[in-house]
Structures are given as structure tokens and as C-alpha cells.
Design an enzyme around this catalytic site. Structure first.
Site, PDB file in Angstrom:
ATOM      1  CG  ASP A 215      -8.056   0.611   3.209  1.00 61.19           C
ATOM      2  OD1 ASP A 215      -8.920  -0.209   2.843  1.00 61.19           O
ATOM      3  OD2 ASP A 215      -6.831   0.388   3.124  1.00 61.19           O
TER       4      ASP A 215
ATOM      5  CE  LYS B 216      -4.204  -1.921   2.000  1.00 63.67           C
ATOM      6  NZ  LYS B 216      -5.234  -1.836   3.024  1.00 63.67           N
TER       7      LYS B 216
END
Ligand code: NDP
Length: 291
Positions: free
Chosen positions: A104, A68
């Protein structure tokens, strides 16, 4: 049906074989009538994988552990919020330019805000990894008073300092003094289902407790929070939303969130119902021949 027009999407991570993202995306693509397919790619060389996305004209990818943050230098552009968080969980191929996004934080905030008005709320956030970082950012955006705590206190102290939040060393003593508790650690995740990041006695009925762990869906933390009379939010709520928002980024179309949750629930139930095949002892073969 897969044909020459099919648009390809996927998830890149390592490990990735446990991922539920193919369940989210393939189910949604089918219901939306899109000629698209979604695969899981277990990536060994990130730079080569990113070149492959561009070279093959893949429409977009979800990004998971451990890429990420590492993927950012290989992208052509970054959405402003993803840049502030410093993590990307979504890449969109925009006419050959790979742009990074983060869903997220917005997935987690959406799940929380369905149940609580966050304005002015006091939130205890547990964790200092990638997910905690994204959620911390979102909570700050909403003006919450946030306390961060983590197993390795130096990490939560650094996160708290960076985002101008308070630090709460663990373990917690006494009751949690917060309106909302968010577990963004892996504590309680299968196979460590018996773990909880906080003792049951720390929870009180006025609190909302969200656990982002989704395997199992009902973690020990959530069971105990229910027993204490708290409002609870399970990890599927964030998981479904972050996936739905990825589809919106890639296609401009909004999938049916309720159906995604149904698909996920089915997949998670199947997963937990799978018998664990006992492995027998491995017999050494007689290398000299004969049996
Ligand atoms: P990271 O590896 O980046 O961070 C893990 C965090 O969990 C760290 O803060 C770590 O503490 C803590 N931790 C790990 N094991 C334990 C334990 N046994 N007891 C207490 N703390 C522990 O992972 P992510 O932030 O990406 O993910 C964290 C969890 O959130 C995972 O379970 C993941 O599956 C889930 N998740 C759920 C999503 C959803 O959509 N529902 C989305 C993303 C993640 P330390 O710093 O001390 O190592």
C-alpha cells in the site's frame, strides 16, 4: 485454462465481494502467460483461513479490511517495512512459510512520485486508518514534512506522535498550506459521493491533490481540485501499483501497469453503469394457507 498445474492466489477480507483485486490479478496473469488464478475469499475465521493457505499450498494472498493488522500474529515472518508499518496487505507463501509484505505504501508513493518530486515537500495527509498509516510511513521515508488530520482527532494525533509528524485538527480553516494533499479517508466514497474532506476554497492551484478513494474515480475532491487548477491523482493509480507489486512479490515478474489500469478503468465504468434494481415491497405470505 485451469488444470492440475494451476497456481492459486486470492484476496482475503470481509466484506470482499466488491473487491477489484480479481480484475487486476486474473487479467495480469493471463497476459503474462502464467498458469494461475485468483479468487476472492470472504473470511469468517482468520486463523483457519491462514492455515488453509498453508495447507492447500496457495501461492499468496492479498489482505484487505479488516485483517491487515490482525493477520500478523498468524504469519511466519514479516518484511521489515511491513513490520514498521504494522500492517500487511500481501502474503507470500515462500516454500511453506507465510511472509507478510505491504505494498500500500509503495503503491501510493509510486503514484505520487510519478507526478511530484517529494523531496522536502510539505504534505497534508487526511486519515488515520490503515491506508493513511502506510502512506504516512512512506512520506516519512522520503523526508517530507507531513501534517496529519482526521475526523477523529485523537487517532491522527496518535499517528502523528508515533511517526514524529505534526497534527492538524480538522476542519481546516482557510487555505491548505501544503504542496501536496492526500486524502486517505473514505470521505467521498460511493454511496457518499457528495462528500469531500476539505472545502474547495482550501485548495490552491500550486497543489497536487491525490485521492486514494477509487469508487468513484473522480471524487468530489478531485473535481474541485481540477476546478481550482491543481494537479490531481486518482485512486486507481495507487490501486494498480499496489496490485502490480503483489504480483512481483509472488512471481518475480513485473506485470504491465498500463494494462492493469485499463482493466480497472473498464471494471469501474461497468460498475458505475450498472442500473440499481429497485426492490419492491416484500409481501408477507399468508401463513395460514390460501392465497
Ligand atoms: P480504515 O477503515 O482503516 O480508515 C478509514 C479512515 O477514513 C479513517 O481515518 C476514518 O476516520 C476516515 N473516514 C471514514 N469515513 C469518513 C467520512 N465520512 N468523513 C471523513 N473521514 C472519514 O480504511 P482504510 O484506511 O483501509 O481505507 C480508507 C479509504 O482508502 C477507503 O475508501 C479505501 O477504499 C481506500 N483505499 C484505497 C486504496 C487504493 O489502492 N486506492 C488502498 C486502500 C484503501 P475516523 O478515524 O474518524 O473513523
Amino acid at each position: 485454462m485451469i488444470d492440475a498445474e494451476t497456481r492459486l492466489y486470492g484476496v482475503i477480507g470481509n466484506p470482499v465481494r466488491h473487491s477489484l483485486s480479481p480484475v487486476i490479478h486474473n487479467g495480469a496473469f493471463q497476459r503474462m502467460g502464467l498458469n494461475a488464478a485468483y479468487l476472492a475469499f470472504e473470511v469468517k475465521n482468520l486463523e483457519e483461513a491462514v492455515k488453509g493457505i498453508k495447507g492447500l499450498g496457495i501461492g499468496g494472498v492479498s489482505v484487505t479490511i479488516p485483517f491487515k493488522t490482525r493477520i500478523i500474529p498468524f504469519l511466519d515472518g514479516l518484511d521489515e517495512v511491513a513490520g514498521k508499518i504494522g500492517a500487511v496487505n500481501t502474503v507470500c507463501n515462500e516454500s511453506g512459510r507465510l511472509i507478510g509484505y505491504n505494498t500500500d505504501w509503495s503503491g501510493a508513493l509510486g503514484a505520487l512520485e510519478e507526478k511530484v518530486d517529494l523531496t522536502g515537500k510539505k504534505v497534508l495527509l487526511l486519515g488515520a486508518g490503515g491506508a493513511a498509516r502506510a502512506i504516512a510511513f512512506g512520506l516519512k521515508e522520503r523526508g517530507c514534512r507531513v501534517f496529519v488530520g482526521n475526523r477523529s482527532p485523537e487517532k491522527s494525533a496518535a499517528l502523528a506522535e508515533e511517526l514524529g509528524m505534526a497534527h492538524r485538527p480538522l476542519p481546516l480553516a482557510g487555505r491548505v498550506d501544503a504542496d501536496v494533499l492526500v486524502n486517505a479517508t473514505s470521505a467521498g466514497m460511493s454511496p457518499n459521493d457528495g462528500e469531500s474532506p476539505v472545502p474547495k476554497e482550501a485548495l490552491s492551484r500550486e497543489m497536487t491533490v491525490m485521492d486514494i478513494v477509487y469508487k468513484p474515480l473522480k471524487t468530489r475532491l478531485l473535481s474541485e481540485a481540477e476546478e481550482q487548477g491543481c494537479r490531481t491523482i486518482d485512486g486507481m493509480e495507487m490501486l494498480a501499483r499496489q496490485g502490480a507489486q503483489q504480483i512481483e512479490i509472488w512471481t518475480g515478474m513485473r506485470p504491465d501497469l498500463g494494462q492493469i489500469k485499463e482493466d480497472l478503468r473498464r471494471a469501474l465504468n461497468q460498475h458505475s453503469a450498472k442500473p440499481r434494481v429497485p426492490r419492491g415491497r416484500v409481501l408477507e405470505m399468508n401463513r395460514r394457507g390460501g392465497s
